[in-house]
Write a protein that holds these residues in place. Structure first.
Motif, PDB file in Angstrom:
ATOM      1  N   THR A 179       0.853  -1.272  -0.016  1.00 51.06           N
ATOM      2  CA  THR A 179       0.076  -0.010   0.252  1.00 51.06           C
ATOM      3  C   THR A 179       0.907   1.238  -0.017  1.00 51.06           C
ATOM      4  N   ALA A 180       2.173   1.206  -0.402  1.00 49.57           N
ATOM      5  CA  ALA A 180       2.968   2.255  -0.180  1.00 49.57           C
ATOM      6  C   ALA A 180       2.465   3.364  -1.419  1.00 49.57           C
ATOM      7  N   ASP A 181       2.758   4.555  -1.171  1.00 47.28           N
ATOM      8  CA  ASP A 181       2.222   5.776  -1.988  1.00 47.28           C
ATOM      9  C   ASP A 181       3.421   5.686  -3.112  1.00 47.28           C
ATOM     10  N   PRO A 182       2.999   5.281  -4.321  1.00 51.38           N
ATOM     11  CA  PRO A 182       3.999   5.465  -5.662  1.00 51.38           C
ATOM     12  C   PRO A 182       4.643   6.941  -5.685  1.00 51.38           C
ATOM     13  N   GLU A 183       3.769   7.885  -5.233  1.00 53.32           N
ATOM     14  CA  GLU A 183       4.204   9.290  -5.491  1.00 53.32           C
ATOM     15  C   GLU A 183       5.374   9.629  -4.604  1.00 53.32           C
ATOM     16  N   ARG A 184       5.750   8.785  -3.557  1.00 52.94           N
ATOM     17  CA  ARG A 184       7.143   8.943  -2.934  1.00 52.94           C
ATOM     18  C   ARG A 184       8.217   8.930  -3.582  1.00 52.94           C
ATOM     19  N   PHE A 185       8.321   8.130  -4.716  1.00 55.84           N
ATOM     20  CA  PHE A 185       9.426   8.025  -5.539  1.00 55.84           C
ATOM     21  C   PHE A 185       9.071   8.668  -7.051  1.00 55.84           C
ATOM     22  N   ASP A 186       7.742   8.604  -7.362  1.00 55.48           N
ATOM     23  CA  ASP A 186       7.521   9.172  -8.728  1.00 55.48           C
ATOM     24  C   ASP A 186       7.717  10.850  -8.746  1.00 55.48           C
ATOM     25  N   ALA A 187       7.510  11.506  -7.640  1.00 54.71           N
ATOM     26  CA  ALA A 187       7.894  12.772  -7.402  1.00 54.71           C
ATOM     27  C   ALA A 187       9.445  13.189  -7.477  1.00 54.71           C
ATOM     28  N   LEU A 188      10.053  12.190  -6.948  1.00 56.69           N
ATOM     29  CA  LEU A 188      11.684  12.466  -7.177  1.00 56.69           C
ATOM     30  C   LEU A 188      12.011  12.351  -8.632  1.00 56.69           C
ATOM     31  N   LEU A 189      11.325  11.166  -9.240  1.00 54.17           N
ATOM     32  CA  LEU A 189      11.939  10.878 -10.661  1.00 54.17           C
ATOM     33  C   LEU A 189      11.237  12.191 -11.439  1.00 54.17           C
ATOM     34  N   ARG A 190      10.277  12.740 -11.377  1.00 55.60           N
ATOM     35  CA  ARG A 190       9.872  13.913 -12.103  1.00 55.60           C
ATOM     36  C   ARG A 190      10.634  15.125 -12.114  1.00 55.60           C
ATOM     37  N   SER A 191      11.115  15.203 -10.714  1.00 51.64           N
ATOM     38  CA  SER A 191      11.949  16.358 -10.364  1.00 51.64           C
ATOM     39  C   SER A 191      13.272  16.331 -11.139  1.00 51.64           C
ATOM     40  N   LYS A 192      13.692  15.178 -11.757  1.00 51.87           N
ATOM     41  CA  LYS A 192      14.767  15.044 -12.380  1.00 51.87           C
ATOM     42  C   LYS A 192      14.570  14.836 -14.124  1.00 51.87           C
ATOM     43  N   GLY A 193      13.255  15.241 -14.214  1.00 57.44           N
ATOM     44  CA  GLY A 193      12.933  15.340 -15.724  1.00 57.44           C
ATOM     45  C   GLY A 193      12.308  14.154 -16.366  1.00 57.44           C
ATOM     46  N   LEU A 194      12.114  12.898 -15.574  1.00 59.12           N
ATOM     47  CA  LEU A 194      11.524  11.690 -16.106  1.00 59.12           C
ATOM     48  C   LEU A 194      10.192  11.996 -16.237  1.00 59.12           C
TER      49      LEU A 194
END
Length: 235
Positions: A218-233
Motif C-alpha cells: 500500500t505504499a504511495d508510489p508518489e514517494r518516488f515518482d515525485a523524485l523521478l519527475r523532479s529529474k525530468g523523467l
C-alpha cells in the motif's frame, strides 16, 4: 570529570601521554541506546558518519556494543598502551584503538580478551589487527577490527591514552558514546547523545510505518515518482 587534556607536554616523553578517564555520559542514557541500531543512529546523524572497513570478530551477529569511549593511540603492531588502558577502564567502557589501519601485526588477541572479560569491558574497536580468532569468536566481548594475523605485537610504545583518535575514518573523543552491531560502528558526541535519542525513536517509528506499507503493498508510489519527475523523467 570534564573532557580536558591539560597535562603539560613536558611531563611526558615524546609520543607518550596518559590522560585520566573521561566520564560524560549518564549511565541511563547509555542503556537507552542499547536498543538503537547503528544504521538508525547513522541516518539521524546525516548518513555520513561511521567507521569503514571494520569486521566483527566476536562470532555472534546479535552481540551489540554500546558504551563510553576509552581511547588509545598505539604505534602499529604495539600494545603497551592497550595493557595500561585495561588497568584504567571501568565496566562497560569501549576501548577504541587507533592502530593506524596496520594489519601486519596483531594488537589484541586471546590474552587481552581474558583481561577484558575480567574488567567487564564493553567492547573493543581497533583500526588494526587481531589474532586468536577462535577465542574472540566465543563472544561476550564485542570486537571490531580492520583485519587479523597470527603475528603478535611488541610492547615498546609509544602510545597515548584518552586523546582524540581517528579509528577507521571515525573521529572519536574520549567519553563519546560508541555503538556497534552487525552493520558497523559509529560514535556519538557525548554532548549530542541526549538530543539524538528521541530522534532515533521517531526514525524507528517512521521506518515501522514504511515497512508496514511495503509488506501490504500500500505504499504511495508518489514517494518516488515525485523524485523521478523532479529529474525530468516522464512518470
Amino acid at each position: 570529570m570534564s573532557a580536558s587534556y591539560s597535562s603539560s607536554s613536558s611531563e611526558w616523553p615524546a609520543g607518550y601521554r596518559i590522560n585520566p578517564r573521561v566520564n560524560l555520559l549518564d549511565p541511563t542514557l547509555v542503556e537507552a541506546f542499547r536498543e538503537i541500531p547503528v544504521a538508525v543512529a547513522g541516518d539521524c546523524m546525516g548518513r555520513c558518519i561511521g567507521a569503514r572497513g571494520l569486521r566483527a570478530y566476536h562470532g555472534d551477529p546479535a552481540l551489540k556494543l554500546c558504551g563510553p569511549a576509552f581511547t588509545v593511540r598505539v604505534r602499529p603492531g604495539d600494545n603497551l598502551m592497550v595493557h595500561k588502558a585495561l588497568m584504567m577502564v571501568q565496566p562497560g567502557d569501549v576501548l577504541v584503538i587507533d592502530g593506524g589501519g596496520d594489519t601486519s601485526q596483531a594488537v589484541i588477541g586471546g590474552l587481552v580478551r581474558t583481561t577484558a572479560l575480567r574488567v567487564k569491558l564493553g567492547g573493543i574497536v581497533i583500526d588494526g589487527a587481531v589474532r586468536d580468532l577462535e577465542e574472540l569468536a566465543e563472544g561476550i566481548v564485542p570486537v571490531f577490527a580492520a583485519g587479523h594475523t597470527h603475528r603478535g605485537p611488541s610492547k615498546d610504545g609509544p602510545g597515548e591514552i584518552n586523546v582524540p583518535v581517528a579509528c577507521a575514518g571515525l573521529a572519536v573523543l574520549p567519553g563519546d558514546l560508541v555503538l556497534g552491531d552487525a552493520d558497523g560502528v559509529i560514535a556519538i558526541r557525548a554532548e549530542d547523545a541526549a538530543a539524538l535519542l528521541p530522534r532515533t525513536h521517531a526514525h524507528l517509528e517512521r521506518e515501522a510505518g514504511i515497512r508496514k506499507t511495503n509488506q501490504e503493498g500500500t505504499a504511495d508510489p508518489e514517494r518516488f515518482d515525485a523524485l523521478l519527475r523532479s529529474k525530468g523523467l516522464p512518470v
